[in-house]
Design an enzyme around this catalytic site. Structure first.
Site, PDB file in Angstrom:
ATOM      1  N   ASP A  78       0.825  -1.199   0.000  1.00 32.83           N
ATOM      2  CA  ASP A  78       0.000   0.000   0.000  1.00 32.83           C
ATOM      3  C   ASP A  78       0.864   1.256   0.000  1.00 32.83           C
ATOM      4  O   ASP A  78       1.937   1.298   0.604  1.00 32.83           O
ATOM      5  CB  ASP A  78      -0.895  -0.022   1.254  1.00 32.83           C
ATOM      6  CG  ASP A  78      -1.867   1.133   1.304  1.00 32.83           C
ATOM      7  OD1 ASP A  78      -2.710   1.217   0.400  1.00 32.83           O
ATOM      8  OD2 ASP A  78      -1.771   1.956   2.233  1.00 32.83           O
ATOM      9  N   GLU A 128       1.019  -0.580  -5.168  1.00 25.70           N
ATOM     10  CA  GLU A 128       0.027   0.467  -5.407  1.00 25.70           C
ATOM     11  C   GLU A 128       0.825   1.771  -5.505  1.00 25.70           C
ATOM     12  O   GLU A 128       1.190   2.368  -4.503  1.00 25.70           O
ATOM     13  CB  GLU A 128      -0.991   0.552  -4.267  1.00 25.70           C
ATOM     14  CG  GLU A 128      -2.099   1.541  -4.569  1.00 25.70           C
ATOM     15  CD  GLU A 128      -2.523   2.375  -3.374  1.00 25.70           C
ATOM     16  OE1 GLU A 128      -3.532   3.081  -3.494  1.00 25.70           O
ATOM     17  OE2 GLU A 128      -1.852   2.348  -2.333  1.00 25.70           O
TER      18      GLU A 128
END
Length: 751
Positions: A422, A475
């Site tokens: 993330d 990401e």
């Protein structure tokens, strides 16, 4: 007898007053220098114990309760006991409390516990199996069962283990500091699995709020914040076939279709009023989720963070336990059984993982020993303004190694098939979301976070080496070059990168009324300009269906019929576009409500034909995607894609070929207006019958059933640079996938 001198020979069994008072104040830096057994020359051993609130203490045999010595209590320090013990035999403490009698081994009679190699590798930032070495470990020391606790707090003046077992009294179990690593350790006999504990840390300026164990592998159920002693996983794995074949199935030329979900809100148990009564445990979730994912045909599921986190509203992205699965869904072995069941059903499991930042909760990592230990000290480096979180100082070797060990913990112990990292962009740039005077340049004066970059490269190299076939997916929302390029070529080494640009552009295109789409034609095609600059996953994730952004179907313009037609067409476009696929839960059946982590999906909608039609379309797209090499074999190279029509802005029509390594073509034709088009001519590379493999407007999906009767014969009419062409009927707001019958028959014969 003078209690200051104690028993026998005129020698004092009590230590100097300064040591006693330091223990009473819980400030002694070396409790092992005072407590436990100590030789007094030829006079045997003196044994000391500090047990506040104890009424009486005896030494008894190691294997029986025959009394050896009754310890003497200090006259002015209640709870401080000492006495002499002849010989070298082992002993146990028999303690009289107000509530009863306890017989146990003396924690201060045990030698150093952690091996020098463990400490060296930890300090070096290269201990790959940290979760089996530090934290709380159920072990046997010289035949004595108990728990070894260890925690890194180099700037603490004292650290104690506290829990129900000692009345949360930091004077009872102060730990031994191991120099120079800054690790504190203590073996406490008779404790076992499930015991709740924390660390009481005395910093330079006083006692800190009780801290949970950074290396805990099991936790209390939030809102409780204690750590729990865990054994190694007991689950007996039955996924050998999956694990042995995983590496061969993880190639860039293999299908990868991911169903992203939030374990706590995919499906829950509800009461008669339809309200959430409880979340399912892992086993219950597996019973419902696995058949559903198999029916939809996804190759993998991706779980939003399931590591323990204090605030459910963070969806797990503000996690504090990098090694413990959330107690919300069950015990660690239950998660292992869930992953095993997925593997036996041929479904891979990816976890969202957050090495970028952590929350400021006082029981967590923040200023763990009174100093900035896990985070940068300077808030311009260490505080994330957008999320009110702290940023890991990955330039510190111990923190770097801590996070590498966390990644390997999930991949090795839980057989996880991939990590989706993330917020990579926030890690790469020191000025991420900061004004010009709110960040600190790197040592070269630049904006790149060199420590985080080195960490990510090391992470990807270690994962590739130690867990072959496991993916690490970034990401990453910027134009950082080489995110998925090998580290040997200067890249970051990720397996894939989320294509955020593709997602933003295509969703913006779809949100436009079809009458205006001709002015936005390039938004749908621009992704092909850079489609092979990285190895991409096309993500329609949770972030696109929350915070007022509307659900995926509710982004679509038009009346109810048009919304569903647009959604089916968009999904068909996505599944035929180069790149691996990711779809968030609820999108696969057209949930109108935005996702809410406090409620389950609106499963009642699946009783309606339009919603079931979207489900069936997704299932058929996944089946086609997995079965047809043209749709996945050359996802990451330009040879797998060829434009046929990319410039028909007036009609908002796109046509392109997807090609397998053998050159087997599939023709994709998309009409993004609600106007059916008759006799639309498109050039094709092969003669013969072209069968309709998929039509998003099919009646079975809830469409108007405009199409080509299952197939069209190619004509000897040149078009679009091809020797043959098809005259097609294009459905409104629809996508066709056509396949030459000859190629299909040839492959069937070869198989």
């Amino acid at each position: 007898m003078n209690a200051q001198h104690g028993q026998g020979h005129g020698l004092s069994v009590f230590p100097p007053e300064a040591d006693i008072q330091a223990l009473v104040r819980a400030e002694h830096r070396d409790p092992f220098a005072v407590l436990g057994p100590h030789w007094q020359g030829d006079h045997g051993r003196v044994v000391r114990a500090y047990l506040p609130h104890a009424m009486r203490v005896e030494l008894v045999g190691e294997h029986d309760e025959a009394p050896r010595v009754s310890l003497e209590e200090h006259t002015s320090v209640p709870g401080f006991f000492a006495g002499q013990l002849q010989g070298n035999e082992g002993y146990r403490l028999k303690i009289q409390w107000a509530t009863g009698v306890q017989v146990c081994h003396d924690p201060y009679s045990f030698d150093q516990q952690l091996g020098e190699m463990d400490l060296y590798l930890f300090a070096e930032g290269n201990h790959r199996n940290l979760s089996d070495a530090m934290g709380s470990q159920v072990i046997n020391v010289n035949g004595v069962e108990g728990v070894r606790f260890s925690v890194w707090a180099p700037n603490a003046r004292r650290v104690s283990v506290v829990g129900h077992f000692n009345g949360w009294d930091g004077r009872r179990h102060p730990m031994r500091q191991r120099h120079p690593s800054g690790v504190w350790e203590l073996f406490i006999p008779a404790l076992g699995e499930g015991e709740v504990y924390k660390y009481e840390v005395l910093g330079q300026h006083g006692v800190l709020p009780l801290k949970a164990d950074p290396l805990a592998r099991w936790t209390e159920l939030p809102p409780a914040t204690g750590s729990r002693v865990a054994t190694r996983l007991r689950h007996e794995w039955n996924d050998q076939a999956w694990m042995s074949g995983r590496q061969s199935q993880a190639g860039l030329d293999k299908p990868l279709s991911i169903y992203e979900l939030h374990a706590g809100s995919w499906m829950v148990e509800t009461n008669e009023a339809g309200e959430v009564s409880r979340q399912y445990r892992w086993g219950e979730l597996a019973e419902r989720l696995i058949p559903y994912v198999q029916q939809l045909g996804f190759t993998h599921i991706e779980l939003m963070p399931i590591m323990e986190h204090p605030f459910g509203g963070s969806w797990g992205y503000q996690l504090l336990s990098q090694f413990a699965p959330s107690a919300r869904y069950g015990e660690p072995d239950e998660l292992a059984a869930f992953v095993d069941a997925c593997h036996q059903a041929n479904i891979g499991v990816i976890l969202d993982w957050v090495p970028a930042h952590f929350p400021t909760d006082e029981h967590g990592l923040a200023r763990f020993d009174g100093t900035a230990l896990y985070e940068y000290d300077d808030p311009r480096e260490g505080f994330h303004q957008d999320w009110n979180t702290l940023i890991y100082n990955l330039g510190r070797t111990e923190v770097h190694g801590f996070m590498i060990a966390s990644a390997l913990h999930w991949l090795k112990h839980y057989h996880i098939d991939g990590l989706r990292v993330d917020a990579v962009a926030s890690m790469l740039y020191r000025d991420y979301s900061r004004k010009h005077d709110e960040w600190v340049p790197n040592r070269f004066g630049g904006r790149e976070n060199l420590e985080a970059i080195a960490f990510l490269r090391h992470l990807n190299d270690v994962v590739a080496s130690e867990t072959p076939g496991a993916m690490v997916i970034a990401e990453e929302s910027t134009s950082w070059p080489g995110v998925s390029a090998p580290t040997q070529e200067g890249g970051l080494g990720f397996s894939y990168k989320w294509n955020m640009g593709w997602m933003h552009d295509t969703l913006h295109y779809m949100e436009n009324d079809p009458i205006h789409r001709q002015h936005h034609h390039s938004e749908l095609s621009f992704g092909l300009v850079y489609a092979w600059s990285e190895r991409f996953v096309l993500p329609i994730s949770h972030d696109e269906v929350v915070h007022g952004k509307h659900s995926l179907i509710d982004k679509m313009p038009g009346d109810r019929w048009q919304k569903f037609a647009n959604l089916r067409a968009y999904l068909a476009f996505m599944w035929t576009h180069p790149g691996k696929k990711l779809l968030f839960m609820g999108c696969e059946f057209g949930q109108f409500r935005e996702w809410n982590h406090d409620h389950q999906l609106d499963w009642y909608l699946t009783q309606y034909s339009e919603h079931r039609g979207v489900q069936q379309a997704v299932s058929d797209l996944n089946r086609l995607y997995r079965a047809e090499p043209a749709l996945h074999e050359q996802d990451c190279v330009p040879e797998g894609f060829r434009w046929v029509i990319g410039d028909d802005t007036a009609n908002s029509v796109y046509a392109y070929l997807r090609l397998s390594r053998k050159g087997e073509p599939l023709l994709v034709v998309a009409n993004f207006t609600p106007v059916p088009r008759e006799g639309y001519r498109i050039g094709v590379p092969e003669a013969g019958l072209w069968e309709e493999a998929f039509n998003s407007d099919a009646e079975t999906y809830g469409g108007s059933n405009v199409g080509n009767g299952g197939g069209v014969m190619a004509e000897d009419i040149e078009s679009h640079g091809q020797p043959q062409s098809l005259s097609l009927k294009l459905p409104p707001l629809g996508v066709l996938i056509l396949q030459p019958q000859a190629s299909k028959l040839a492959r069937s014969a070869a198989e």
